[in-house]
Design a protein around this motif. Structure first.
Motif, short mmCIF file in Angstrom:
data_model
loop_
_atom_site.label_atom_id
_atom_site.label_comp_id
_atom_site.label_asym_id
_atom_site.label_seq_id
_atom_site.Cartn_x
_atom_site.Cartn_y
_atom_site.Cartn_z
N ASP A 13 0.86 -1.62 -0.21
CA ASP A 13 0.08 -0.15 0.26
C ASP A 13 1.27 1.21 -0.04
O ASP A 13 2.61 1.03 -0.19
N GLU A 14 0.80 2.05 -0.21
CA GLU A 14 1.19 3.42 -0.56
C GLU A 14 0.20 4.71 -0.05
O GLU A 14 -1.11 4.59 0.00
N THR A 15 1.03 6.15 0.63
CA THR A 15 1.06 6.56 1.15
C THR A 15 1.18 8.15 1.10
O THR A 15 2.14 8.12 0.68
N ARG A 16 0.72 9.75 0.96
CA ARG A 16 1.58 9.83 0.67
C ARG A 16 2.21 11.06 1.86
O ARG A 16 1.95 10.68 3.00
N THR A 17 3.18 11.62 1.42
CA THR A 17 3.54 12.07 2.27
C THR A 17 4.48 13.92 2.07
O THR A 17 4.23 13.86 0.40
N GLN A 18 4.48 14.95 2.44
CA GLN A 18 4.78 15.77 2.12
C GLN A 18 6.78 16.64 2.44
O GLN A 18 6.98 16.19 3.70
N VAL A 19 7.29 16.49 1.81
CA VAL A 19 9.09 16.87 1.99
C VAL A 19 9.91 17.75 1.42
O VAL A 19 9.41 18.28 0.45
N LEU A 20 9.50 18.89 2.23
CA LEU A 20 9.76 20.58 1.84
C LEU A 20 10.87 20.14 1.07
O LEU A 20 10.82 21.39 -0.21
N ASP A 21 12.08 19.74 0.74
CA ASP A 21 13.32 19.20 0.10
C ASP A 21 13.07 18.64 -1.17
O ASP A 21 14.26 18.58 -1.58
N GLU A 22 12.46 17.91 -0.98
CA GLU A 22 12.29 16.81 -2.51
C GLU A 22 11.30 18.49 -3.92
O GLU A 22 10.26 18.78 -3.56
N GLY A 23 12.37 17.75 -4.93
CA GLY A 23 11.87 18.84 -5.93
C GLY A 23 11.39 20.22 -5.89
O GLY A 23 12.38 21.25 -4.35
#
Length: 514
Positions: free
Chosen positions: A248-258
């Motif tokens: 399964d998968e779920t979203r997360t937010q990483v400020l330094d990604e992209g």
């Protein structure tokens, strides 16, 4: 003279015919407008019904009960079969406290030992014992390492120089840091097991008299993740050798990604099937949600993969996808909550699925072996599945395609080969709920800490969540397991990639109070 009289009649007839044709054209136009308006009315009514259904479902999801269990009295064919199992009763009375807790005795005696009846002396004849829990929050202590130094008296007198030898101390999880294995374990357990944000942990330690910054604790977590990553890699190798997996998968937010700090990254979760005796749960941080992410993790794996209807799991070499009946049932529950016109069909579909789950509950309660569970499914689940499939084929043409019940039926039919697959093997589960339960602690924690600052932090979180959830799957206390790892891993020989004795099902913990 006659022609002069007939000409006006001819002109008049022609004008009347033209007017009639014009009126007929207008009438045809009005008829077309009427048909168009009727079609618009039907479309608008359908749109209004769909919006009302969405509003009703939204209210139900926000204010209604969260459980998918059907309430008592709901039509359910599976309920017609009475269970022979005795009803479960909750235990009553005061809780018995475990023997491993440290105990201190407080004695209560009389100050006046004179009998009120006769005035003679009272003597002790027993005691009445009771226990209370004593909790000391955030108790901070200090370990003082004293490394004794040694020198040779003979060398001091006879040689030009005398060598001083210092007794070594065990290697620490973070060299040069004040973090002991116990302190590091408390921080990572608090964040990744109890969903405690680091700023709250700073406040808790501050009340105990220890001032640490949130940046320091975050740095501890990242270095702890790096230390444990070789063990998690070994767990992943063990996982990919198993008979079947769940994902399964779920979203997360990483400020330094992209380039966009608000863009979503993803935490993928893979785990052993529900009957595995050596279960492993692995979190895998990825910047996206594409098929390449799953292919990279599952490289070399051959076997079943149970998941939801997300298409990226299809078409991966060596992978046989298995559907999730919980996802299918959820869509009928949504239809039941949203659309009053289709309650009968939604109830009927849920009834079929409930009968399948009734068999799985029976197999679990009887602790059937995978082979026995396979036989049960072949004998009793397959007829239900065939009956359900016939009902779906018939109902598909009788419902509106864009309605909730229509979407539920279409989803079930599109996923049917995968949904049927669980009946092929007794080691497969009927749904992927076990993985959803393992991903829930991450989603709960995400509500508290909202995002990760760096990619290194997200990767450390994936590593540490893997340990926490694997501990839960093996029913061991994650704090004491972390303590054991932080004491053992720094003192292992470099290049030693055999982690067999450190696997949760093999490790012997000194204080396993799980």
């Amino acid at each position: 003279m006659c022609h002069a009289i007939k000409m006006p009649d001819t002109i008049l007839i022609t004008e009347l015919q033209n007017q009639l044709a014009l009126m007929q054209a207008k009438l045809d136009g009005l008829e077309k407008d009427k048909i168009s308006l009727q079609e618009d009315k039907v479309e608008m009514q359908s749109r209004i019904d769909h919006l009302l259904a969405e509003l009703k479902l939204s209210k139900s999801q926000k204010y209604g009960k969260k459980s998918e269990k059907a309430p008592r009295g709901t039509f359910n064919e599976a309920e017609q079969h009475k269970t022979t199992e005795p009803p479960k009763h909750h235990k009553k009375g005061k809780q018995i406290l475990a023997e491993h807790f440290e105990r201190e005795e407080v004695e209560h005696t009389l100050t006046e030992l004179t009998c009120q009846c006769c005035g003679e002396q009272l003597h002790q004849c027993g005691s009445e014992d009771s226990e209370q829990v004593k909790i000391i929050p955030a108790k901070v202590s200090v370990i003082k390492h004293k490394q004794f130094k040694y020198a040779c008296r003979h060398c001091e007198h006879e040689q030009l120089a005398s060598k001083i030898i210092t007794a070594p101390k065990p290697k620490q999880p973070i060299p040069g840091s004040i973090a002991s294995p116990e302190a590091l374990s408390a921080v990572v357990t608090g964040k990744y097991c109890d969903a405690l944000p680091l700023y709250r942990f700073v406040d808790i330690l501050g009340r105990g008299g220890l001032e640490l910054s949130r940046g320091t604790l975050a740095n501890w977590c990242i270095k702890a993740g790096l230390l444990i990553s070789p063990l998690v890699a070994a767990m992943q190798r063990h996982l990919l050798s198993e008979h079947s997996l769940c994902a399964d998968e779920t979203r997360t937010q990483v400020l330094d990604e992209g380039d966009n700090p608000s863009s979503n990254s993803y935490m993928w979760v893979y785990r052993s099937n529900e009957v595995s005796r050596e279960p492993v749960v692995i979190y895998d941080y990825q910047a996206g949600r594409s098929r390449a992410c799953a292919k990279e993790f599952l490289a070399g794996y051959q076997g079943y993969l149970q998941c939801d209807g997300y298409r990226v799991y299809d078409g991966i070499e060596g992978i046989t996808p298995v559907g999730c009946w919980a996802h299918a049932r959820r869509k009928y529950n949504d239809a039941l909550k949203a659309e009053s016109k289709n309650k009968g069909r939604a109830h009927k579909a849920i009834s079929f699925i409930s009968q399948l789950y009734k068999l799985e509950t029976h197999a679990k309660n009887k602790q059937l072996s995978p082979q026995a569970r396979y036989q049960l499914r072949q004998e009793k689940a397959l007829p239900i599945l065939m009956h359900f499939k016939a009902w779906l084929d018939e109902a598909e043409g009788k419902v509106t395609a864009g309605s909730y019940i229509g979407k539920a039926i279409k989803y079930t039919l599109n996923q049917w080969p995968k949904l049927m697959r669980y009946s092929e093997d007794g080691e497969l589960g009927i749904d992927n709920n076990i993985t959803e339960r393992d991903i829930r602690p991450f989603t709960t924690g995400r509500k508290n800490w909202l995002f990760s600052k760096s990619i290194n932090g997200a990767q450390a979180s994936a590593t540490l969540y893997s340990i926490v959830m694997t501990c839960r799957a093996n029913d061991i206390n994650p704090y004491y397991y972390f303590v054991h790892l932080f004491k053992t891993l720094p003192n292992r020989d470099e290049g030693d990639d055999d982690f067999t004795e450190l696997m949760p099902w093999n490790v012997q913990l000194d204080f396993d109070y799980s």
